[in-house]
Design an enzyme around this catalytic site. Structure first.
Site, PDB file in Angstrom:
ATOM      1  N   ASP A 298      -7.460 -11.650   5.327  1.00 39.71           N
ATOM      2  CA  ASP A 298      -7.348 -12.601   6.411  1.00 39.71           C
ATOM      3  C   ASP A 298      -7.900 -13.966   5.984  1.00 39.71           C
ATOM      4  O   ASP A 298      -8.920 -14.047   5.302  1.00 39.71           O
ATOM      5  CB  ASP A 298      -8.123 -12.062   7.616  1.00 39.71           C
ATOM      6  CG  ASP A 298      -7.873 -12.858   8.882  1.00 39.71           C
ATOM      7  OD1 ASP A 298      -6.697 -13.094   9.205  1.00 39.71           O
ATOM      8  OD2 ASP A 298      -8.853 -13.229   9.541  1.00 39.71           O
ATOM      9  N   GLU A 345      -3.055 -13.508   3.489  1.00 47.42           N
ATOM     10  CA  GLU A 345      -2.670 -14.174   4.734  1.00 47.42           C
ATOM     11  C   GLU A 345      -2.824 -15.672   4.490  1.00 47.42           C
ATOM     12  O   GLU A 345      -3.924 -16.224   4.555  1.00 47.42           O
ATOM     13  CB  GLU A 345      -3.550 -13.684   5.890  1.00 47.42           C
ATOM     14  CG  GLU A 345      -3.105 -14.174   7.262  1.00 47.42           C
ATOM     15  CD  GLU A 345      -3.667 -15.533   7.614  1.00 47.42           C
ATOM     16  OE1 GLU A 345      -2.861 -16.503   7.669  1.00 47.42           O
ATOM     17  OE2 GLU A 345      -4.876 -15.638   7.802  1.00 47.42           O
ATOM     18  N   ASP A 398      -1.196 -11.025  16.060  1.00 45.01           N
ATOM     19  CA  ASP A 398      -1.582 -12.281  16.698  1.00 45.01           C
ATOM     20  C   ASP A 398      -0.416 -13.031  17.338  1.00 45.01           C
ATOM     21  O   ASP A 398      -0.631 -14.074  17.953  1.00 45.01           O
ATOM     22  CB  ASP A 398      -2.246 -13.212  15.670  1.00 45.01           C
ATOM     23  CG  ASP A 398      -3.733 -12.922  15.499  1.00 45.01           C
ATOM     24  OD1 ASP A 398      -4.319 -12.268  16.384  1.00 45.01           O
ATOM     25  OD2 ASP A 398      -4.302 -13.348  14.484  1.00 45.01           O
TER      26      ASP A 398
END
Length: 496
Positions: A298, A345, A398
């Site tokens: 992330d 990401e 998300d």
């Protein structure tokens, strides 16, 4: 590392079906693996597995530990099979909603039962079971000691933020810690026991998945929560002041679309970490690779450069970019672990420096069609333009679901989407999945909500909001053979 061309489904463990108000590591997990195998899928992606906090909206990205498992994911049925609980202990089961998780109600039901299981283990466990527990405590001591003490102290101090604990405990004076280790010895052992049963149940699921040809994809948030065992137990790894409080916090700067974001997570002391050979991170990755086969990194940009906001500043605009030792860090972990099974990401703030950094270590980036301008030729977020070394998602945890996203699209964008994908929008979820599966991206993934064609009511998380997130659940009926057959057909046609 280079991956084989493959595909899978995203569904967090909390979203699994099950009898006790939340997805867990019981029958629902095995049924989902069976569904994936029937659908000819080779990957199951989940969110971080750590213990969540009601104060942080039960976000798995703001956990009490980057190492520990969430106690609410422990299967009570599996504990009953072990003899740690009885059927009488489990009943009566509250009338939980099958479609949503009520974390408060689940906690009120499950936590006392976990304590009952521990007490029965203490009374009745065999020598073999006790040896297995002791071996786990010894093997995982590098993080388990700090976590179990931290959570016991949270209980002792009425769940207060650790920065509000008595000063000697807050700054980890050894005499104070020794006193509380003795005082809270039973509570500490209970916390260790819960991690022991979580670990065993997780590895049972992982072994079953491997038998069915399914690998687990985890998620590694670059930052940890301030109110975590990680920061309290290893303050030297973080950029804290003399009072053991953050000197600066994480976020992202303003851009053309918003005013920036102040996440509030403490930042790392990269100089100190580098001086120790990144030992804290190596321990974290050791634990992670015990749990999953592949992991999403992330906010990958933060390993190269990160936005540091002064802790006393209200606006993200007050921050500055600082360099992180990304190349040295990844060379170090590559020397330790070999090929790096990472997905980067890299959404947002993409520049050539970030691209060069990701490509240096041959990591696939992420592509999401929800970010496409469908009326702009050559838009890199359109599936037909995805590079091979990328991971394509029909939607993410998300974003909105694909049906929800499509319903909110302006009419001109809908028309351009129809033209680009050669569809009429009648089954937009399958049209988007097919486009992603047919792309050049080496890995294709879709959330379970997209397979079921669900709209915005099934959205898993809306960033920047504190309520109504992380609660969607799938029912047993969702593991439909017709859905599995459709996905298997697309997977076969797209050679995944």
């Amino acid at each position: 590392m280079r991956f084989d061309r493959q595909s899978g489904v995203f569904m967090h463990v909390t979203s699994l079906p099950g009898p006790h108000g939340i997805g867990d590591l019981g029958d629902g997990a095995y049924a989902f693996v069976d569904f994936l195998a029937e659908a000819d899928q080779s990957l199951w992606q989940v969110c971080p597995l750590g213990p969540t906090s009601s104060a942080m909206g039960n976000s798995p990205y703001q956990a009490y530990s980057a190492f520990a498992g969430n106690p609410l994911l422990v299967s009570l049925d599996r504990l009953e099979e072990r003899g740690y609980l009885t059927d009488d202990d489990l009943g009566p089961v509250p009338d939980f909603d099958r479609h949503e998780t009520d974390y408060e109600a689940v906690g009120e039901y499950k936590r006392p039962l976990l304590r009952t299981a521990f007490e029965r283990f203490e009374e009745t466990a065999s020598d073999e079971e006790r040896d297995a527990f002791d071996a786990f405590r010894e093997r995982e001591a590098s993080w388990l000691d700090g976590y179990a003490l931290f959570m016991s102290l949270k209980e002792e101090f009425d769940d207060a933020l650790w920065t509000e604990w008595p000063h000697d405990v807050k700054v980890r004076e050894e005499s104070a810690l020794a006193e509380y280790r003795e005082k809270l010895a039973d509570e500490i052992k209970y916390r260790e026991f819960v991690q022991f049963v979580f670990d065993r149940q997780w590895h049972d699921v992982l072994e079953y998945a491997h038998e069915k040809g399914v690998k687990l994809v985890g998620d590694l948030p670059i930052y940890v929560a301030l109110d975590s065992a990680d920061v309290w137990a290893a303050p030297e790894a973080f950029d804290l002041n003399e009072a053991h409080e953050p000197a600066a916090v994480a976020g992202v700067p303003p851009n053309n679309h918003d005013d920036g974001q102040r996440w509030g997570n403490p930042l790392y002391d990269w100089d100190e970490l580098q001086a120790t050979g990144y030992q804290w991170w190596l321990d974290r990755l050791d634990r992670l690779f015990e749990m999953v086969d592949v992991t999403r990194l992330d906010h990958f940009k933060g390993f190269d450069e990160y936005w540091a906001i002064p802790a006393d500043a209200d606006s993200p605009a007050a921050g500055e970019w600082r360099d992180a030792p990304g190349y040295d860090f990844f060379e170090t972990i590559q020397a330790r672990f070999g090929d790096l099974p990472f997905i980067a990401e890299d959404l947002g703030f993409i520049d050539q420096q970030l691209i060069d950094f990701r490509e240096e270590f041959d990591l696939p980036g992420m592509k999401v069609p929800h970010y496409a301008n469908w009326c702009q030729g050559g838009d890199p977020n359109q599936p037909m333009h995805y590079p091979e070394n990328s991971v394509a998602y029909s939607a993410t945890h998300d974003t909105n679901t694909t049906v929800g996203y499509y319903n909110d699209l302006p009419e001109d964008q809908k028309e351009c989407l129809h033209y680009n994908l050669g569809v009429d929008g009648s089954e937009i979820n399958w049209s988007m999945i097919e486009a992603v599966w047919n792309s050049n991206a080496v890995i294709a993934l879709a959330p379970m909500q997209d397979l079921l064609g669900l709209d915005s009511h099934a959205r898993f998380n809306t960033p920047g909001t504190a309520e109504g997130n992380w609660d969607w659940r799938c029912t047993e009926e969702g593991f439909d053979s017709g859905v599995a057959d459709h996905l298997a057909m697309l997977t076969d046609i797209s050679i995944r």
